[in-house]
Design a protein around this motif. Structure first.
Motif, PDB file in Angstrom:
ATOM      1  N   UNK A 107      66.915  40.760  -5.041  1.00 23.98           N
ATOM      2  CA  UNK A 107      68.651  40.246  -5.194  1.00 23.98           C
ATOM      3  C   UNK A 107      68.992  41.205  -6.469  1.00 23.98           C
ATOM      4  N   UNK A 108      69.952  41.485  -6.780  1.00 21.20           N
ATOM      5  CA  UNK A 108      70.902  41.495  -7.119  1.00 21.20           C
ATOM      6  C   UNK A 108      72.467  40.835  -7.269  1.00 21.20           C
ATOM      7  N   UNK A 109      72.636  39.883  -9.018  1.00 19.80           N
ATOM      8  CA  UNK A 109      74.000  39.018  -8.444  1.00 19.80           C
ATOM      9  C   UNK A 109      74.662  40.424  -8.881  1.00 19.80           C
ATOM     10  N   UNK A 110      76.003  40.270  -7.957  1.00 17.34           N
ATOM     11  CA  UNK A 110      76.660  41.718  -8.706  1.00 17.34           C
ATOM     12  C   UNK A 110      78.200  40.565  -8.821  1.00 17.34           C
ATOM     13  N   UNK A 111      78.664  39.921  -9.228  1.00 16.32           N
ATOM     14  CA  UNK A 111      80.455  39.542  -9.691  1.00 16.32           C
ATOM     15  C   UNK A 111      80.651  38.500  -8.726  1.00 16.32           C
ATOM     16  N   UNK A 112      80.767  37.947  -8.060  1.00 17.66           N
ATOM     17  CA  UNK A 112      80.793  37.321  -6.950  1.00 17.66           C
ATOM     18  C   UNK A 112      79.304  37.167  -5.462  1.00 17.66           C
ATOM     19  N   UNK A 113      79.154  38.159  -6.115  1.00 20.16           N
ATOM     20  CA  UNK A 113      78.364  38.408  -4.721  1.00 20.16           C
ATOM     21  C   UNK A 113      76.873  39.011  -5.016  1.00 20.16           C
ATOM     22  N   UNK A 114      75.643  38.545  -3.990  1.00 15.53           N
ATOM     23  CA  UNK A 114      74.253  39.366  -4.822  1.00 15.53           C
ATOM     24  C   UNK A 114      73.976  40.075  -3.564  1.00 15.53           C
ATOM     25  N   UNK A 115      73.943  41.397  -3.907  1.00 14.79           N
ATOM     26  CA  UNK A 115      73.184  42.600  -3.059  1.00 14.79           C
ATOM     27  C   UNK A 115      71.801  42.512  -3.013  1.00 14.79           C
ATOM     28  N   UNK A 116      71.531  42.494  -1.789  1.00 11.60           N
ATOM     29  CA  UNK A 116      69.901  42.476  -1.270  1.00 11.60           C
ATOM     30  C   UNK A 116      69.315  43.855  -0.924  1.00 11.60           C
ATOM     31  N   UNK A 117      68.023  43.855  -1.466  1.00 11.14           N
ATOM     32  CA  UNK A 117      67.166  45.439  -1.101  1.00 11.14           C
ATOM     33  C   UNK A 117      66.550  45.252  -0.717  1.00 11.14           C
ATOM     34  N   UNK A 118      65.503  45.910  -0.032  1.00 13.86           N
ATOM     35  CA  UNK A 118      64.845  45.642   0.737  1.00 13.86           C
ATOM     36  C   UNK A 118      63.090  46.443  -0.745  1.00 13.86           C
ATOM     37  N   UNK A 119      62.198  45.675  -0.365  1.00  9.64           N
ATOM     38  CA  UNK A 119      60.765  46.077  -1.777  1.00  9.64           C
ATOM     39  C   UNK A 119      59.747  45.859  -1.027  1.00  9.64           C
ATOM     40  N   UNK A 120      59.372  47.400  -0.529  1.00  7.21           N
ATOM     41  CA  UNK A 120      58.940  48.009   0.532  1.00  7.21           C
ATOM     42  C   UNK A 120      57.594  47.519  -0.388  1.00  7.21           C
ATOM     43  N   UNK A 121      56.605  47.030  -1.280  1.00  5.76           N
ATOM     44  CA  UNK A 121      55.183  47.024  -1.518  1.00  5.76           C
ATOM     45  C   UNK A 121      54.415  46.401  -0.732  1.00  5.76           C
ATOM     46  N   UNK A 122      55.193  44.874  -0.408  1.00  8.22           N
ATOM     47  CA  UNK A 122      54.644  44.250   0.094  1.00  8.22           C
ATOM     48  C   UNK A 122      54.203  44.925   1.611  1.00  8.22           C
ATOM     49  N   UNK A 123      54.768  45.478   2.219  1.00  7.66           N
ATOM     50  CA  UNK A 123      55.106  46.040   3.215  1.00  7.66           C
ATOM     51  C   UNK A 123      53.771  47.255   2.949  1.00  7.66           C
ATOM     52  N   UNK A 124      53.504  47.761   2.129  1.00  7.73           N
ATOM     53  CA  UNK A 124      51.881  48.682   1.882  1.00  7.73           C
ATOM     54  C   UNK A 124      51.051  47.861   2.082  1.00  7.73           C
ATOM     55  N   UNK A 125      51.411  46.361   1.659  1.00  8.38           N
ATOM     56  CA  UNK A 125      49.818  46.270   1.389  1.00  8.38           C
ATOM     57  C   UNK A 125      49.534  45.134   2.923  1.00  8.38           C
ATOM     58  N   UNK A 126      50.186  45.069   3.499  1.00  5.12           N
ATOM     59  CA  UNK A 126      50.239  44.566   4.921  1.00  5.12           C
ATOM     60  C   UNK A 126      49.070  45.597   5.626  1.00  5.12           C
TER      61      UNK A 126
END
Length: 107
Positions: free
Chosen positions: A54-73
């Motif tokens: 999650x990246x806070x940007x002013x009043x909002x939070x932007x969510x991004x996928x982190x694929x590394x844990x999926x690669x581990x699975x």
């Protein structure tokens, strides 16, 4: 923790959306048939599992996928894929033998 996070359909939907593009909690809530507090709980589970950043940007939070844990699975599941592939290959061989025997018996 990752498998637990993946066990819920709403969380998988969130990951599918984030696979395409980063999104705010509001955008994610609009895509799901649940109330915003529920979306926040799902996002918390995904964050704790390391599946989203999650990246806070002013009043909002932007969510991004982190694929590394999926690669581990995926790597963990690969052992089971090999097991099932071996079993499916053996089944295919037995089916082919049965068809050959059927042809021999009918000629």
């Amino acid at each position: 923790m990752v498998l637990h996070a993946l066990s819920d359909e709403s969380r998988r939907t969130v990951l599918e959306i984030l696979r395409e593009h980063p999104a705010t909690a509001g955008e994610l809530a609009d895509a799901l048939p649940i109330a915003r507090p529920g979306v926040s709980r799902h996002l918390r589970v995904l964050r704790e599992a390391g599946l989203v950043d999650v990246e806070p940007r002013a009043q909002r939070r932007i969510y991004r996928l982190r694929p590394e844990p999926l690669a581990e699975v995926d790597a963990w599941l690969d052992r089971y894929r090999a097991l099932w592939q071996d079993r499916l290959n053996a089944l295919h061989t037995e089916i082919a033998r049965g068809k050959t025997r059927d042809k021999e018996n009918h000629t």
